[in-house]
Design a protein around this motif. Structure first.
Motif, PDB file in Angstrom:
ATOM      1  N   UNK A   6      33.986  95.864  53.759  1.00  0.00           N
ATOM      2  CA  UNK A   6      34.106  94.696  54.621  1.00  0.00           C
ATOM      3  C   UNK A   6      32.819  94.488  55.396  1.00  0.00           C
ATOM      4  N   UNK A   7      32.805  93.418  56.168  1.00  0.00           N
ATOM      5  CA  UNK A   7      31.666  93.169  57.046  1.00  0.00           C
ATOM      6  C   UNK A   7      31.565  94.319  58.042  1.00  0.00           C
ATOM      7  N   UNK A   8      30.396  94.783  58.286  1.00  0.00           N
ATOM      8  CA  UNK A   8      30.199  95.886  59.209  1.00  0.00           C
ATOM      9  C   UNK A   8      30.203  97.230  58.506  1.00  0.00           C
ATOM     10  N   UNK A   9      30.406  97.266  57.189  1.00  0.00           N
ATOM     11  CA  UNK A   9      30.340  98.510  56.446  1.00  0.00           C
ATOM     12  C   UNK A   9      31.630  99.301  56.385  1.00  0.00           C
ATOM     13  N   UNK A  10      32.724  98.772  56.920  1.00  0.00           N
ATOM     14  CA  UNK A  10      33.990  99.502  56.854  1.00  0.00           C
ATOM     15  C   UNK A  10      34.569  99.440  55.449  1.00  0.00           C
ATOM     16  N   UNK A  11      35.187 100.534  55.027  1.00  0.00           N
ATOM     17  CA  UNK A  11      35.814 100.570  53.709  1.00  0.00           C
ATOM     18  C   UNK A  11      37.228 100.029  53.802  1.00  0.00           C
ATOM     19  N   UNK A  12      37.629  99.293  52.790  1.00  0.00           N
ATOM     20  CA  UNK A  12      38.950  98.694  52.723  1.00  0.00           C
ATOM     21  C   UNK A  12      39.604  99.192  51.443  1.00  0.00           C
ATOM     22  N   UNK A  13      40.771  99.811  51.536  1.00  0.00           N
ATOM     23  CA  UNK A  13      41.409 100.365  50.351  1.00  0.00           C
ATOM     24  C   UNK A  13      42.493  99.466  49.768  1.00  0.00           C
ATOM     25  N   UNK A  14      42.456  98.173  50.062  1.00  0.00           N
ATOM     26  CA  UNK A  14      43.373  97.250  49.410  1.00  0.00           C
ATOM     27  C   UNK A  14      42.951  97.069  47.961  1.00  0.00           C
ATOM     28  N   UNK A  15      43.889  96.735  47.125  1.00  0.00           N
ATOM     29  CA  UNK A  15      43.580  96.550  45.705  1.00  0.00           C
ATOM     30  C   UNK A  15      42.663  95.354  45.508  1.00  0.00           C
ATOM     31  N   UNK A  16      41.797  95.475  44.525  1.00  0.00           N
ATOM     32  CA  UNK A  16      40.943  94.351  44.181  1.00  0.00           C
ATOM     33  C   UNK A  16      41.771  93.327  43.417  1.00  0.00           C
ATOM     34  N   UNK A  17      41.478  92.063  43.622  1.00  0.00           N
ATOM     35  CA  UNK A  17      42.223  91.016  42.938  1.00  0.00           C
ATOM     36  C   UNK A  17      41.789  90.941  41.485  1.00  0.00           C
ATOM     37  N   UNK A  18      42.744  90.779  40.579  1.00  0.00           N
ATOM     38  CA  UNK A  18      42.375  90.678  39.167  1.00  0.00           C
ATOM     39  C   UNK A  18      41.696  89.346  38.879  1.00  0.00           C
ATOM     40  N   UNK A  19      40.974  89.303  37.779  1.00  0.00           N
ATOM     41  CA  UNK A  19      40.338  88.058  37.378  1.00  0.00           C
ATOM     42  C   UNK A  19      41.406  87.064  36.963  1.00  0.00           C
ATOM     43  N   UNK A  20      41.231  85.824  37.358  1.00  0.00           N
ATOM     44  CA  UNK A  20      42.198  84.777  37.065  1.00  0.00           C
ATOM     45  C   UNK A  20      41.745  84.035  35.812  1.00  0.00           C
ATOM     46  N   UNK A  21      42.697  83.759  34.937  1.00  0.00           N
ATOM     47  CA  UNK A  21      42.379  83.002  33.734  1.00  0.00           C
ATOM     48  C   UNK A  21      43.526  82.037  33.466  1.00  0.00           C
ATOM     49  N   UNK A  22      43.216  80.985  32.736  1.00  0.00           N
ATOM     50  CA  UNK A  22      44.221  79.978  32.428  1.00  0.00           C
ATOM     51  C   UNK A  22      44.968  80.378  31.162  1.00  0.00           C
ATOM     52  N   UNK A  23      46.273  80.284  31.209  1.00  0.00           N
ATOM     53  CA  UNK A  23      47.097  80.661  30.062  1.00  0.00           C
ATOM     54  C   UNK A  23      46.913  79.649  28.939  1.00  0.00           C
ATOM     55  N   UNK A  24      47.013  80.148  27.715  1.00  0.00           N
ATOM     56  CA  UNK A  24      46.903  79.284  26.551  1.00  0.00           C
ATOM     57  C   UNK A  24      48.294  78.906  26.063  1.00  0.00           C
ATOM     58  N   UNK A  25      48.417  77.700  25.544  1.00  0.00           N
ATOM     59  CA  UNK A  25      49.700  77.248  25.010  1.00  0.00           C
ATOM     60  C   UNK A  25      50.013  78.016  23.730  1.00  0.00           C
ATOM     61  N   UNK A  26      51.302  78.322  23.501  1.00  0.00           N
ATOM     62  CA  UNK A  26      51.656  79.048  22.271  1.00  0.00           C
ATOM     63  C   UNK A  26      51.431  78.174  21.040  1.00  0.00           C
ATOM     64  N   UNK A  27      51.046  78.809  19.940  1.00  0.00           N
ATOM     65  CA  UNK A  27      50.869  78.066  18.691  1.00  0.00           C
ATOM     66  C   UNK A  27      52.232  77.876  18.016  1.00  0.00           C
TER      67      UNK A  27
END
Length: 57
Positions: A6-27
């Motif tokens: 975080x700002x100020x150099x403090x460590x934060x142990x919350x989970x990192x957010x996953x990468x967001x992607x757009x779902x594809x329509x089923x074939x």
């Protein structure tokens, strides 16, 4: 475990957010598979209800 800083150099142990992607329509093949599985699931439920009523009577 990944940490974020975080700002100020403090460590934060919350989970990192996953990468967001757009779902594809089923074939077409996936759509047919979903329809077949839905029909089989429906028949299973109807069959179980029929068995339950048959046994209770």
């Amino acid at each position: 475990m990944p940490y974020t800083t975080e700002e100020g150099g403090r460590l934060n142990n919350f989970a990192e957010e996953p990468k967001v992607y757009q779902a594809e329509a089923p074939d077409k093949k996936q759509q047919v598979t979903y329809i077949i599985l839905g029909a089989l699931g429906f028949l299973l439920v109807v069959g179980l209800v029929f068995v339950a009523f048959s046994v209770s009577a």
